[in-house]
Design a protein around this motif. Structure first.
Motif, PDB file in Angstrom:
ATOM      1  N   ASP A  63     -23.118  10.186-106.756  1.00 47.96           N
ATOM      2  CA  ASP A  63     -21.956  10.086-105.888  1.00 47.96           C
ATOM      3  C   ASP A  63     -22.320  10.610-104.499  1.00 47.96           C
ATOM      4  N   PRO A  64     -22.224   9.777-103.449  1.00 45.95           N
ATOM      5  CA  PRO A  64     -22.611  10.246-102.109  1.00 45.95           C
ATOM      6  C   PRO A  64     -21.718  11.355-101.588  1.00 45.95           C
ATOM      7  N   LEU A  65     -20.427  11.370-101.988  1.00 45.51           N
ATOM      8  CA  LEU A  65     -19.541  12.439-101.527  1.00 45.51           C
ATOM      9  C   LEU A  65     -19.943  13.777-102.133  1.00 45.51           C
ATOM     10  N   ALA A  66     -20.271  13.772-103.417  1.00 46.02           N
ATOM     11  CA  ALA A  66     -20.727  15.009-104.063  1.00 46.02           C
ATOM     12  C   ALA A  66     -22.030  15.488-103.443  1.00 46.02           C
ATOM     13  N   ARG A  67     -22.902  14.573-103.086  1.00 41.09           N
ATOM     14  CA  ARG A  67     -24.181  14.942-102.475  1.00 41.09           C
ATOM     15  C   ARG A  67     -23.969  15.534-101.084  1.00 41.09           C
ATOM     16  N   ARG A  68     -22.978  15.039-100.355  1.00 42.87           N
ATOM     17  CA  ARG A  68     -22.687  15.602 -99.041  1.00 42.87           C
ATOM     18  C   ARG A  68     -22.237  17.051 -99.160  1.00 42.87           C
ATOM     19  N   VAL A  69     -21.353  17.324-100.106  1.00 42.33           N
ATOM     20  CA  VAL A  69     -20.883  18.696-100.305  1.00 42.33           C
ATOM     21  C   VAL A  69     -22.035  19.594-100.762  1.00 42.33           C
ATOM     22  N   ALA A  70     -22.878  19.085-101.643  1.00 44.22           N
ATOM     23  CA  ALA A  70     -24.027  19.868-102.112  1.00 44.22           C
ATOM     24  C   ALA A  70     -24.957  20.216-100.959  1.00 44.22           C
ATOM     25  N   LEU A  71     -25.216  19.259-100.087  1.00 46.05           N
ATOM     26  CA  LEU A  71     -26.081  19.493 -98.933  1.00 46.05           C
ATOM     27  C   LEU A  71     -25.443  20.495 -97.975  1.00 46.05           C
ATOM     28  N   TRP A  72     -24.145  20.365 -97.791  1.00 43.53           N
ATOM     29  CA  TRP A  72     -23.398  21.279 -96.921  1.00 43.53           C
ATOM     30  C   TRP A  72     -23.520  22.717 -97.425  1.00 43.53           C
ATOM     31  N   LEU A  73     -23.357  22.898 -98.722  1.00 41.82           N
ATOM     32  CA  LEU A  73     -23.452  24.242 -99.298  1.00 41.82           C
ATOM     33  C   LEU A  73     -24.874  24.793 -99.218  1.00 41.82           C
ATOM     34  N   ALA A  74     -25.847  23.933 -99.488  1.00 40.75           N
ATOM     35  CA  ALA A  74     -27.236  24.389 -99.535  1.00 40.75           C
ATOM     36  C   ALA A  74     -27.774  24.746 -98.153  1.00 40.75           C
ATOM     37  N   GLU A  75     -27.443  23.955 -97.148  1.00 38.74           N
ATOM     38  CA  GLU A  75     -28.043  24.156 -95.824  1.00 38.74           C
ATOM     39  C   GLU A  75     -27.174  24.979 -94.878  1.00 38.74           C
ATOM     40  N   HIS A  76     -25.872  24.960 -95.091  1.00 43.36           N
ATOM     41  CA  HIS A  76     -24.966  25.655 -94.162  1.00 43.36           C
ATOM     42  C   HIS A  76     -24.054  26.657 -94.861  1.00 43.36           C
ATOM     43  N   ALA A  77     -24.300  26.883 -96.160  1.00 46.98           N
ATOM     44  CA  ALA A  77     -23.522  27.848 -96.951  1.00 46.98           C
ATOM     45  C   ALA A  77     -22.026  27.568 -96.900  1.00 46.98           C
ATOM     46  N   GLY A  78     -21.662  26.314 -96.693  1.00 44.46           N
ATOM     47  CA  GLY A  78     -20.253  25.937 -96.667  1.00 44.46           C
ATOM     48  C   GLY A  78     -19.522  26.343 -95.402  1.00 44.46           C
ATOM     49  N   ALA A  79     -20.255  26.751 -94.369  1.00 44.22           N
ATOM     50  CA  ALA A  79     -19.621  27.174 -93.118  1.00 44.22           C
ATOM     51  C   ALA A  79     -18.972  25.978 -92.425  1.00 44.22           C
ATOM     52  N   PRO A  80     -17.912  26.212 -91.636  1.00 43.70           N
ATOM     53  CA  PRO A  80     -17.277  25.107 -90.903  1.00 43.70           C
ATOM     54  C   PRO A  80     -18.279  24.386 -90.014  1.00 43.70           C
ATOM     55  N   LEU A  81     -18.108  23.075 -89.884  1.00 38.00           N
ATOM     56  CA  LEU A  81     -19.003  22.251 -89.072  1.00 38.00           C
ATOM     57  C   LEU A  81     -18.209  21.502 -88.007  1.00 38.00           C
ATOM     58  N   PRO A  82     -18.789  21.343 -86.820  1.00 33.29           N
ATOM     59  CA  PRO A  82     -18.148  20.432 -85.871  1.00 33.29           C
ATOM     60  C   PRO A  82     -18.142  19.018 -86.435  1.00 33.29           C
ATOM     61  N   ARG A  83     -17.127  18.269 -86.103  1.00 38.23           N
ATOM     62  CA  ARG A  83     -17.015  16.940 -86.694  1.00 38.23           C
ATOM     63  C   ARG A  83     -18.142  16.018 -86.236  1.00 38.23           C
ATOM     64  N   SER A  84     -18.512  16.080 -84.972  1.00 41.52           N
ATOM     65  CA  SER A  84     -19.543  15.186 -84.445  1.00 41.52           C
ATOM     66  C   SER A  84     -20.645  15.987 -83.784  1.00 41.52           C
ATOM     67  N   GLY A  85     -21.790  15.350 -83.650  1.00 43.81           N
ATOM     68  CA  GLY A  85     -22.955  15.974 -83.042  1.00 43.81           C
ATOM     69  C   GLY A  85     -24.217  15.406 -83.654  1.00 43.81           C
ATOM     70  N   ARG A  86     -25.318  15.480 -82.949  1.00 44.98           N
ATOM     71  CA  ARG A  86     -26.556  14.858 -83.427  1.00 44.98           C
ATOM     72  C   ARG A  86     -27.248  15.647 -84.520  1.00 44.98           C
ATOM     73  N   GLU A  87     -27.160  16.957 -84.468  1.00 45.66           N
ATOM     74  CA  GLU A  87     -27.934  17.763 -85.416  1.00 45.66           C
ATOM     75  C   GLU A  87     -27.034  18.460 -86.436  1.00 45.66           C
ATOM     76  N   VAL A  88     -26.361  19.533 -86.048  1.00 46.46           N
ATOM     77  CA  VAL A  88     -25.522  20.276 -86.988  1.00 46.46           C
ATOM     78  C   VAL A  88     -24.074  19.827 -86.825  1.00 46.46           C
ATOM     79  N   SER A  89     -23.642  18.924 -87.676  1.00 47.79           N
ATOM     80  CA  SER A  89     -22.272  18.417 -87.646  1.00 47.79           C
ATOM     81  C   SER A  89     -21.986  17.701 -88.961  1.00 47.79           C
ATOM     82  N   PHE A  90     -20.698  17.453 -89.184  1.00 46.59           N
ATOM     83  CA  PHE A  90     -20.328  16.710 -90.386  1.00 46.59           C
ATOM     84  C   PHE A  90     -20.874  15.287 -90.323  1.00 46.59           C
ATOM     85  N   ASP A  91     -20.771  14.644 -89.170  1.00 49.19           N
ATOM     86  CA  ASP A  91     -21.257  13.266 -89.034  1.00 49.19           C
ATOM     87  C   ASP A  91     -22.758  13.185 -89.308  1.00 49.19           C
ATOM     88  N   ALA A  92     -23.522  14.137 -88.769  1.00 53.91           N
ATOM     89  CA  ALA A  92     -24.973  14.131 -88.977  1.00 53.91           C
ATOM     90  C   ALA A  92     -25.299  14.328 -90.457  1.00 53.91           C
TER      91      ALA A  92
END
Length: 258
Positions: free
Chosen positions: A97-126
């Motif tokens: 599931d790509p949605l589950a993988r996005r959350v897993a990546l978010w937790l692993a790399e950013h510890a679940g911290a809030p992300l800006p919606r857009s941006g090239r590097e650290v953002s939800f879109d990226a």
């Protein structure tokens, strides 16, 4: 006389095993049939899925080059049903599931911290584009918002739950049910058959109050959540260090009742 007694004991043991298996099947089938009735799946449709499951299991044991007659003997299916099912298209393998993988990546790399919606590097879109470039980040965001997994505050996306949980009754939830319970049952059956797949760890008690069960539920949720986040981070690192064709699934459950 000794041969007769030995034969009787073996037969008695087989009858006992059959009864135990019948009981196990009852316990497994009842929640499945409850789901089938709730979703309007009639017996005829469910029995067709069971025929396919019997054929799949027999092919795993006997190999792809076994004859229809041999499969009919192994499964008890009529030969015409075996031929029909073998001639049908193979079902595609389940995809992560790509949605589950996005959350897993978010937790692993950013510890679940809030992300800006857009941006090239650290953002939800990226982060979303790293998982699937063919799905627009807005589509992923809308799905996670609808499921209550994330919240949107201005241009900041906040993770509200440490996992993507599909909407109740949705196709995604049913797909997850099949994959998750299917893997768990595969491990349990493998252990019963002596394939030594993996240990099953569980604890169970009775004679508890509702308050005690709720306290244990909270303890389990907190401890299990921490363990799964740790495993998630380690799995992501290993996936990047030494990628391959294998997969794994690990989890747990808690059920309390009166």
């Amino acid at each position: 006389m000794h041969i007769y007694v030995l034969s009787f004991l073996v037969k008695a043991k087989c009858v006992k095993c059959t009864r135990m298996l019948d009981t196990a099947l009852d316990l497994i089938f009842r929640p499945l049939t409850r789901l089938a009735i709730a979703k309007g799946v009639r017996f005829a449709d469910a029995s067709e899925r069971l025929r396919r499951a019997y054929l799949f299991a027999a092919l795993q044991v006997a190999g792809r080059h076994v004859t229809d007659s041999r499969l009919s003997v192994m499964t008890g299916l009529q030969r015409r049903d075996v031929a029909r099912l073998r001639a049908g298209p193979e079902e595609p393998a389940p995809r992560p599931d790509p949605l589950a993988r996005r959350v897993a990546l978010w937790l692993a790399e950013h510890a679940g911290a809030p992300l800006p919606r857009s941006g090239r590097e650290v953002s939800f879109d990226a982060l979303a584009r790293r998982i699937r470039k063919d799905i627009h980040p807005r589509t992923s965001l809308d799905a996670l918002l609808a499921a209550g997994t994330v919240g949107l505050e201005g241009d900041t996306v906040r993770l509200l739950k440490p996992a993507y949980v599909p909407l109740e009754g949705s196709d995604d939830q049913l797909r997850y049910l099949g994959q998750n319970v299917g893997d768990h049952l595969a491990v349990a059956v493998g252990n019963v058959l002596g394939e030594h797949m993996s240990p099953e760890l569980a604890v169970h008690y009775d004679g508890l109050s509702d308050a005690a069960i709720e306290a244990l539920r909270e303890m389990w949720r907190d401890r299990m959540g921490a363990v799964l986040q740790e495993v998630n981070a380690r799995a992501l690192a290993l996936q990047e260090e030494s990628p391959g064709g294998g997969r794994f699934r690990a989890g747990g459950y808690f059920r309390g009742e009166r």
